[in-house]
Every structure is written in C-alpha cells, then in structure tokens.
Write a protein that holds these residues in place. Structure first.
Motif, PDB file in Angstrom:
ATOM      1  N   GLY A 197       0.912  -1.327   0.043  1.00  0.00           N
ATOM      2  CA  GLY A 197       0.162   0.044  -0.124  1.00  0.00           C
ATOM      3  C   GLY A 197       0.830   1.155  -0.105  1.00  0.00           C
ATOM      4  N   ASP A 198       1.605   1.268   0.894  1.00  0.00           N
ATOM      5  CA  ASP A 198       2.855   2.278   0.925  1.00  0.00           C
ATOM      6  C   ASP A 198       3.412   2.720  -0.647  1.00  0.00           C
ATOM      7  OD1 ASP A 198       2.183   2.632   3.356  1.00  0.00           O
ATOM      8  OD2 ASP A 198       4.088   1.704   4.320  1.00  0.00           O
ATOM      9  N   ARG A 199       3.702   1.652  -1.245  1.00  0.00           N
ATOM     10  CA  ARG A 199       4.407   1.747  -2.385  1.00  0.00           C
ATOM     11  C   ARG A 199       3.707   2.133  -3.531  1.00  0.00           C
ATOM     12  NH1 ARG A 199       7.831  -3.589  -4.356  1.00  0.00           N
ATOM     13  NH2 ARG A 199       8.113  -3.483  -2.263  1.00  0.00           N
ATOM     14  N   ILE A 200       2.514   1.520  -3.453  1.00  0.00           N
ATOM     15  CA  ILE A 200       1.261   2.165  -4.299  1.00  0.00           C
ATOM     16  C   ILE A 200       1.051   3.665  -4.141  1.00  0.00           C
ATOM     17  CG2 ILE A 200      -1.226   2.219  -5.015  1.00  0.00           C
ATOM     18  CD1 ILE A 200      -0.925  -0.923  -3.848  1.00  0.00           C
ATOM     19  N   GLU A 201       0.874   4.215  -3.106  1.00  0.00           N
ATOM     20  CA  GLU A 201       0.847   5.695  -2.900  1.00  0.00           C
ATOM     21  C   GLU A 201       1.975   6.401  -3.180  1.00  0.00           C
ATOM     22  OE1 GLU A 201      -0.894   6.560   0.915  1.00  0.00           O
ATOM     23  OE2 GLU A 201      -2.696   5.324   0.745  1.00  0.00           O
ATOM     24  N   GLU A 202       3.200   5.985  -3.119  1.00  0.00           N
ATOM     25  CA  GLU A 202       4.326   6.444  -3.471  1.00  0.00           C
ATOM     26  C   GLU A 202       4.233   6.678  -5.030  1.00  0.00           C
ATOM     27  OE1 GLU A 202       9.318   6.171  -3.220  1.00  0.00           O
ATOM     28  OE2 GLU A 202       7.789   4.628  -2.243  1.00  0.00           O
ATOM     29  N   VAL A 203       4.075   5.613  -5.721  1.00  0.00           N
ATOM     30  CA  VAL A 203       4.181   5.539  -7.328  1.00  0.00           C
ATOM     31  C   VAL A 203       2.954   6.284  -7.708  1.00  0.00           C
ATOM     32  CG1 VAL A 203       4.367   4.214  -9.308  1.00  0.00           C
ATOM     33  CG2 VAL A 203       5.641   3.555  -7.242  1.00  0.00           C
ATOM     34  N   LEU A 204       1.807   6.044  -7.352  1.00  0.00           N
ATOM     35  CA  LEU A 204       0.656   6.657  -8.162  1.00  0.00           C
ATOM     36  C   LEU A 204       0.238   7.887  -7.590  1.00  0.00           C
ATOM     37  CD1 LEU A 204      -1.814   3.383  -8.506  1.00  0.00           C
ATOM     38  CD2 LEU A 204      -0.065   4.222  -9.834  1.00  0.00           C
ATOM     39  N   GLY A 205       0.865   8.473  -6.369  1.00  0.00           N
ATOM     40  CA  GLY A 205       0.474   9.646  -6.163  1.00  0.00           C
ATOM     41  C   GLY A 205      -1.028  10.070  -5.418  1.00  0.00           C
ATOM     42  N   CYS A 206      -1.691   9.038  -5.010  1.00  0.00           N
ATOM     43  CA  CYS A 206      -3.018   8.886  -4.967  1.00  0.00           C
ATOM     44  C   CYS A 206      -3.116   8.025  -3.659  1.00  0.00           C
ATOM     45  CB  CYS A 206      -3.896   8.902  -5.789  1.00  0.00           C
ATOM     46  SG  CYS A 206      -4.125   7.275  -6.549  1.00  0.00           S
ATOM     47  N   PRO A 207      -4.263   8.382  -2.817  1.00  0.00           N
ATOM     48  CA  PRO A 207      -4.573   7.215  -1.811  1.00  0.00           C
ATOM     49  C   PRO A 207      -4.932   5.888  -2.471  1.00  0.00           C
ATOM     50  CG  PRO A 207      -6.283   8.971  -1.547  1.00  0.00           C
ATOM     51  CD  PRO A 207      -5.119   9.285  -2.699  1.00  0.00           C
ATOM     52  N   VAL A 208      -4.709   4.721  -1.736  1.00  0.00           N
ATOM     53  CA  VAL A 208      -5.144   3.474  -2.136  1.00  0.00           C
ATOM     54  C   VAL A 208      -6.125   2.948  -1.020  1.00  0.00           C
ATOM     55  CG1 VAL A 208      -3.041   2.298  -1.350  1.00  0.00           C
ATOM     56  CG2 VAL A 208      -4.692   1.130  -2.970  1.00  0.00           C
ATOM     57  N   LEU A 209      -7.306   2.589  -1.133  1.00  0.00           N
ATOM     58  CA  LEU A 209      -8.074   2.240  -0.300  1.00  0.00           C
ATOM     59  C   LEU A 209      -8.457   0.672  -0.284  1.00  0.00           C
ATOM     60  CD1 LEU A 209     -10.780   4.817  -1.345  1.00  0.00           C
ATOM     61  CD2 LEU A 209      -8.728   4.973   0.137  1.00  0.00           C
ATOM     62  N   ASP A 210      -7.979  -0.019   0.843  1.00  0.00           N
ATOM     63  CA  ASP A 210      -8.195  -1.537   0.674  1.00  0.00           C
ATOM     64  C   ASP A 210      -9.598  -1.833   1.190  1.00  0.00           C
ATOM     65  OD1 ASP A 210      -7.631  -4.214   0.498  1.00  0.00           O
ATOM     66  OD2 ASP A 210      -6.586  -4.134   2.611  1.00  0.00           O
ATOM     67  N   GLY A 211     -10.340  -3.011   0.509  1.00  0.00           N
ATOM     68  CA  GLY A 211     -11.789  -3.133   1.002  1.00  0.00           C
ATOM     69  C   GLY A 211     -11.977  -4.626   1.005  1.00  0.00           C
ATOM     70  N   LEU A 212     -13.059  -5.035   1.308  1.00  0.00           N
ATOM     71  CA  LEU A 212     -13.589  -6.381   1.178  1.00  0.00           C
ATOM     72  C   LEU A 212     -14.921  -6.317   0.440  1.00  0.00           C
ATOM     73  CD1 LEU A 212     -13.060  -9.466   2.122  1.00  0.00           C
ATOM     74  CD2 LEU A 212     -14.514  -8.777   4.170  1.00  0.00           C
ATOM     75  N   GLY A 213     -14.868  -7.119  -0.334  1.00  0.00           N
ATOM     76  CA  GLY A 213     -16.526  -7.553  -1.078  1.00  0.00           C
ATOM     77  C   GLY A 213     -16.229  -8.933  -1.330  1.00  0.00           C
ATOM     78  N   SER A 214     -17.467  -9.384  -1.869  1.00  0.00           N
ATOM     79  CA  SER A 214     -17.556 -10.900  -2.408  1.00  0.00           C
ATOM     80  C   SER A 214     -18.663 -11.082  -3.569  1.00  0.00           C
ATOM     81  CB  SER A 214     -17.769 -11.632  -1.304  1.00  0.00           C
ATOM     82  OG  SER A 214     -19.401 -11.662  -0.972  1.00  0.00           O
ATOM     83  N   THR A 215     -18.652 -11.933  -4.193  1.00  0.00           N
ATOM     84  CA  THR A 215     -19.411 -12.422  -5.446  1.00  0.00           C
ATOM     85  C   THR A 215     -20.800 -12.454  -4.657  1.00  0.00           C
ATOM     86  OG1 THR A 215     -17.744 -13.494  -6.659  1.00  0.00           O
ATOM     87  CG2 THR A 215     -19.910 -14.108  -7.063  1.00  0.00           C
ATOM     88  N   GLU A 216     -20.982 -13.015  -3.824  1.00  0.00           N
ATOM     89  CA  GLU A 216     -22.279 -13.281  -2.923  1.00  0.00           C
ATOM     90  C   GLU A 216     -22.729 -11.876  -2.665  1.00  0.00           C
ATOM     91  OE1 GLU A 216     -20.115 -16.954  -2.088  1.00  0.00           O
ATOM     92  OE2 GLU A 216     -19.473 -14.884  -2.280  1.00  0.00           O
ATOM     93  N   VAL A 217     -22.019 -10.864  -2.212  1.00  0.00           N
ATOM     94  CA  VAL A 217     -22.838  -9.422  -1.956  1.00  0.00           C
ATOM     95  C   VAL A 217     -22.569  -8.416  -3.257  1.00  0.00           C
ATOM     96  CG1 VAL A 217     -22.346  -7.540  -0.585  1.00  0.00           C
ATOM     97  CG2 VAL A 217     -21.880  -9.553   0.392  1.00  0.00           C
ATOM     98  N   GLY A 218     -22.008  -8.921  -4.077  1.00  0.00           N
ATOM     99  CA  GLY A 218     -22.053  -7.976  -5.591  1.00  0.00           C
ATOM    100  C   GLY A 218     -20.818  -7.216  -5.817  1.00  0.00           C
ATOM    101  N   HIS A 219     -20.470  -6.597  -4.606  1.00  0.00           N
ATOM    102  CA  HIS A 219     -19.143  -5.834  -4.740  1.00  0.00           C
ATOM    103  C   HIS A 219     -18.690  -5.457  -3.338  1.00  0.00           C
ATOM    104  CE1 HIS A 219     -16.781  -2.521  -6.328  1.00  0.00           C
ATOM    105  NE2 HIS A 219     -17.106  -2.887  -7.689  1.00  0.00           N
ATOM    106  N   THR A 220     -18.378  -4.440  -2.785  1.00  0.00           N
ATOM    107  CA  THR A 220     -17.648  -3.855  -1.760  1.00  0.00           C
ATOM    108  C   THR A 220     -18.848  -3.756  -0.583  1.00  0.00           C
ATOM    109  OG1 THR A 220     -15.675  -3.524  -3.010  1.00  0.00           O
ATOM    110  CG2 THR A 220     -15.604  -2.915  -0.910  1.00  0.00           C
ATOM    111  N   PHE A 221     -18.544  -4.268   0.542  1.00  0.00           N
ATOM    112  CA  PHE A 221     -19.225  -3.808   1.755  1.00  0.00           C
ATOM    113  C   PHE A 221     -18.295  -3.284   2.971  1.00  0.00           C
ATOM    114  CE2 PHE A 221     -18.762  -8.561   1.872  1.00  0.00           C
ATOM    115  CZ  PHE A 221     -18.135  -8.490   3.280  1.00  0.00           C
ATOM    116  N   VAL A 222     -17.134  -3.607   2.967  1.00  0.00           N
ATOM    117  CA  VAL A 222     -16.157  -2.760   3.966  1.00  0.00           C
ATOM    118  C   VAL A 222     -15.015  -2.296   3.177  1.00  0.00           C
ATOM    119  CG1 VAL A 222     -14.573  -3.525   5.822  1.00  0.00           C
ATOM    120  CG2 VAL A 222     -16.724  -4.437   5.919  1.00  0.00           C
ATOM    121  N   SER A 223     -14.829  -1.071   3.502  1.00  0.00           N
ATOM    122  CA  SER A 223     -13.762  -0.419   2.751  1.00  0.00           C
ATOM    123  C   SER A 223     -13.219   0.751   3.528  1.00  0.00           C
ATOM    124  CB  SER A 223     -14.124   0.114   1.306  1.00  0.00           C
ATOM    125  OG  SER A 223     -13.058   0.591   0.335  1.00  0.00           O
TER     126      SER A 223
END
Length: 537
Positions: A279-305
């Motif tokens: 995550g630190d490396r992504i933000e350093e290279v891309l220059g924007c926040p990276v948002l980790d999250g959790l979803g599932s096929t059963e929920v359809g998309h992300t429900f915790v992030s």
C-alpha cells in the motif's frame, strides 16, 4: 429503488440530462449514455427474436465492450437473467457454466461459438442488427433475479450467485458514493473485467448510476497496456487487485507509471488483503490514496472499505452503508455494527458480554467469523439449495468465510480466510500473519504461505509440519539465496519458531483465479520442485 434495472438506468440518464454525456471510452471511440441505452434496446429485440422471454437465462461470454453492455442491458430489459462468465475461460469451464445455468441463448465472440452449439448462439455483432421492433422494458416484481455471477471456485466447483435488479443500486451507494464520492466528472478504470463482480460495478454500473464514464478495455491486462489506456483516457479512479497493483508499481519504470496515472484521485483495492508495505509503495508511485476493502461475489461488490475521508493502513476499512456486519466467535456474536452506530454503546454492550439474542459475546478487538447482511446479498446459489443454506441463514446473514476483528474505532482488520488456516506443531496458524511479516521486506512484491506438504509430519492429524513461503521478488531485490536467507531471518525475528517458513520458493507470479485470488492448492502441488536455493526449477 425498484423496477427493471435497464429501465431504471435509462430513466436516470433522461432525468438528469446525461444522454449526451460520455459513458464508455473504448480505444479511439467514445459512446454516450444515450447511445448505450439505445444499443441495449436493439439487443433486447434481437434476443427476443431467438426466443428469449422473461425468466429465461442468457449466458454472456464477451470481453469488455459495447457488445457486452448491450447484451447485459438487452437481457435485463426483457426480464431475463444474464449469466456472466469470462470469455477467457477454458472449454471445460464454459461447459460447466452451460450445464449449471441451462441458458435459453448464448452471446459470445465468434471464436467461442463451437462451444455452445446446444442452444441458440449470437455474436456481439448480431446484437447490433436492427430488430423488427424494440421491446419495452418488461416490468419485474420486487426481488426478481437479474444476473448470475460465479464464485472463483477456490473451495470446490464454482457456484452461481443470483442477484436482483435492485442490487447494483445498493453497492453503488456503498462503494461508489460512500467510499469514493463518485461524481459525473469521474472516469473509472478497472483492470478486473466486467464479467466479474468488481469490474461489473466499477466499469458498468457505477458510471451509469452517477452519470460518469469508464474505460472499456477488451484486452487481457498487461502493465504496458494499462499504462497506454491511462495515458489515453485519463482515469480518476482505478480498480484492481493487489497482484496488479504490485505489477504496476514494481516495474523498472515507476516514473512512467506515475505520469500515466497522474489523473487519479483514488485507487481501490479488493480481492485479497493489501499488504501495508505494498500500500505504501502504491501511494508513492501513483501519488494518490489506495483504499483497501472487502467484497464478495455473494454481496455483489464491496461492503467494507477504507474511504477517501476515512482510512487506516493495514485495515480493510469500515462498514459501508447500507450494510451491517457481525463478528461471531464460538460463544456467540462478538460484534455487530453498521455505519453511524454509537461506538461507545457498542463497546459497552460487548464489555457486558451481550450479543445478538442475548448470546455470550467476545469483546471488541477479539477475532471471529465475519457475517454480513444487506440489500445486495444474493438470493441464492443457482440450483444449489443445500449450499445456499450453508452460506445464508434465514435471518439474511451471509457467512463470508473470513476471520476478522473490529477495533474500537470501527475499522475491520483481516486475519485471513478461515479455510486457509493450517496446523503446525499442534497449533493453528493463519498464513496472512506470516505473509504480512515477509511482505515488509522491500524485495518482496507478493507472498503466499501454505503448509509444506513435503515436511515430515505435515498435516492436521499429525500436528507437526512446517510452513512454505512462495514469493514474487522485486526486480531490484538481492540474489535469490540472499533474499531467501533474509526472509527466513526476518520471520525468525518477528514470529515464534513454528511460524517461520522452512522453505522459500521464488516464482515469476503466483497462481491465481480469474478474480485474482491466490490458488493455494496449486502452490502445494508436487510439480513445484525446488532448487537448493529455494527457487523454482
């Protein structure tokens, strides 16, 4: 929001004046919201001409393209059910989906037509024909099935999760609005394809609901290709899984990657936990926040992030409205929460040992099995009532299979998949704990840890065994023997001896499912023979 989803989306474009706004950028072409909805209406006419009627299933195996979106909207418009599958899958995998879903028709690329000869088959080009008439959207009852997406199959045969016409509105509210604050000026770019849950929301439904735009990229992802797409279309939001972020930011030209993605305001990650070091490396290279999250096929998309306004490195994030979660241990419910709840009251209830239904409860901060409830949780696994009952209780709580804890601030922390736990020296070990330690080494891009099937006494029954680490190294990492020694030393400094991997195997890439999850069973196969230095032969 109820009604036929294709009609709901078309009405939004009309109501908010989006019909002439760009919706999809595909190569040199740009398609407006109005053009896409018109293409969906034509596709509905063509599908009806081959006998598709309300309630029938239509299997769609197309790359990200206008044809894919038209096939989806056309199917929904008819009140039929779209079965989405990857065009890159093998013939055996397509045969499984065909037999499981029993579709009335198939829409696929010309090269796949011979795989589906048992039912009427259309190509994407066929859907662009002018039908005899354009059917009106078919009214659908509340809770009607709209589409089916298959799980990755890491724990058995893939299962078709059935979703309603109303489900995309729920996960749009949660992720697109709640976590990312999407607006009509946003352009989303997903390396996860639209036939899979993460890509379907990011590429298709999010921009259609908010009046924005997205990139339709039919090719198999490559770092060079992703950079070219970003330079051309200037996305503001990037969606992909940790393995692709690792490839983007660990190459030999990070400056070129940053320049190409300079338009980003946020990057979203899901599929597997994001190592804090990555995550630190992504933000350093891309220059924007990276948002980790959790979803599932059963929920359809992300429900915790994590969100653009509230984030914490190393945590999956917070529960997104309109979902609620429960963390259940052996003694009952350890935590129940939803956005905006009174955290002090929740903490007091946990301290008093109270959970749902008055059950004994673990305190906030203690880990347990994660359950989720909300308006986009699947109706069922297609044709599998027993598997549905195992996963989805009568009260609507879905068992996700994840082990988590929730801290006093409401952030959810991931400890791994319950089924990934292994027994070493008679103790249960969560591979993610070891992976996070090894991932702190700057030479590690990706890492997966499993029980070493070759170790003496390995296996749960024996209570012995050892761990094996599989690593993708950075291009500028130390030589393999040196890096292996450093990783073992790092683990020995931070972990008890039984959690220290006995071997380190270096790979060009980790084996993954179509949705980006590591195939741990493939890592344990005997054909992964090792050299003396731990690298693959």
């Amino acid at each position: 929001m109820e009604g036929n989803l294709a009609a709901v989306l078309a009405d939004r474009a009309d109501t908010y004046g989006w019909r002439d706004r760009p919706l999809f950028h595909s190569g040199a072409a740009t398609y407006s919201h109005g053009e896409v909805h018109d293409a969906g209406a034509r596709a509905a006419g063509v599908l009806r001409s081959v006998g598709v009627r309300p309630g029938h299933r239509v299997l769609i195996a197309l790359p990200d393209s206008i044809a894919f979106v038209a096939a989806l909207l056309g199917t929904l418009r008819l009140g039929a059910v779209a079965v989405l599958t990857g065009p890159e899958l093998s013939g055996r995998e397509h045969a499984y989906v065909l037999g499981d879903a029993d579709p009335r028709a198939v829409v696929c690329g010309p090269g796949l037509v011979p795989r589906f000869t048992s039912v009427p088959v259309l190509t994407g080009d066929d859907l662009a024909d002018e039908p005899a008439s354009l059917p009106d959207p078919v009214p659908v009852p509340a809770g009607a099935a709209a589409y089916v997406q298959y799980t990755s199959g890491t724990t058995g045969d893939p299962k078709g999760a059935v979703h309603r016409h109303t489900d995309p509105a729920a996960y749009h509210e949660a992720m697109a609005l709640g976590a990312l604050g999407m607006v009509p000026g946003d352009v989303s770019f997903s390396l996860s394809k639209a036939c899979y849950p993460y890509g379907l929301g990011a590429t298709v439904f999010f921009p259609m609901f908010c009046g924005g735009a997205s990139v339709l990229w039919p090719d198999a992802p490559t770092v060079r290709g992703a950079v070219e797409q970003a330079r051309r279309h200037r996305p503001t939001l990037l969606f992909t899984v940790p393995t692709w972020y690792a490839r983007l930011v660990s190459g030999p030209e990070p400056r070129a990657v940053r320049e190409a993605f300079a338009s980003l305001r946020a990057a979203a990650s899901a599929g597997e936990p994001l190592l804090p070091s990555l995550g630190d490396r992504i933000e350093e290279v891309l220059g924007c926040p990276v948002l980790d999250g959790l979803g599932s096929t059963e929920v359809g998309h992300t429900f915790v992030s994590n969100t653009v306004t509230r984030r914490r490195r190393g945590a999956l994030g917070v529960v997104l409205d309109p979902y609620e979660i429960a963390v259940r241990g052996e003694g009952g419910v350890g935590y129940e929460g939803r956005p905006g709840e009174d955290r002090a009251a929740a903490a007091a209830a946990n301290a008093a040992g109270l959970g749902a239904g008055g059950q004994a409860a673990a305190r906030i901060g203690e880990r347990g099995a994660l359950y989720v409830r909300g308006p986009s949780v699947m109706i069922e696994y297609l044709g599998k009532p027993g598997r549905t009952a195992d996963a989805l209780g009568p009260d609507g709580w879905l068992r996700t299979g994840d082990l988590v804890h929730v801290d006093e601030d409401g952030f959810v922390h991931h400890h791994g998949r319950i089924l990934d736990q292994v027994t070493v020296s008679g103790e249960r070990v969560l591979p993610l704990e070891v992976e996070r330690i090894l991932g702190q080494h700057p030479g590690v891009v990706e890492v997966a840890v499993i029980a070493d099937a070759d170790a003496d006494g390995a296996g749960e029954e024996a209570g012995g065994g050892a761990l094996a680490a599989f690593v993708v190294a950075d291009e500028v990492a130390p030589p393999v023997p040196v890096l292996a020694e450093e990783l073992i030393g790092l683990a020995r400094e931070r972990l008890p001896e039984h959690k220290v991997p006995r071997s380190v195997t270096f790979m060009a890439e980790l084996p993954r499912t179509s949705t980006g999850k590591v195939r741990r069973s493939a890592l344990g196969r005997a054909e992964l023979s090792r050299n003396g230095d731990g690298s693959l032969r």
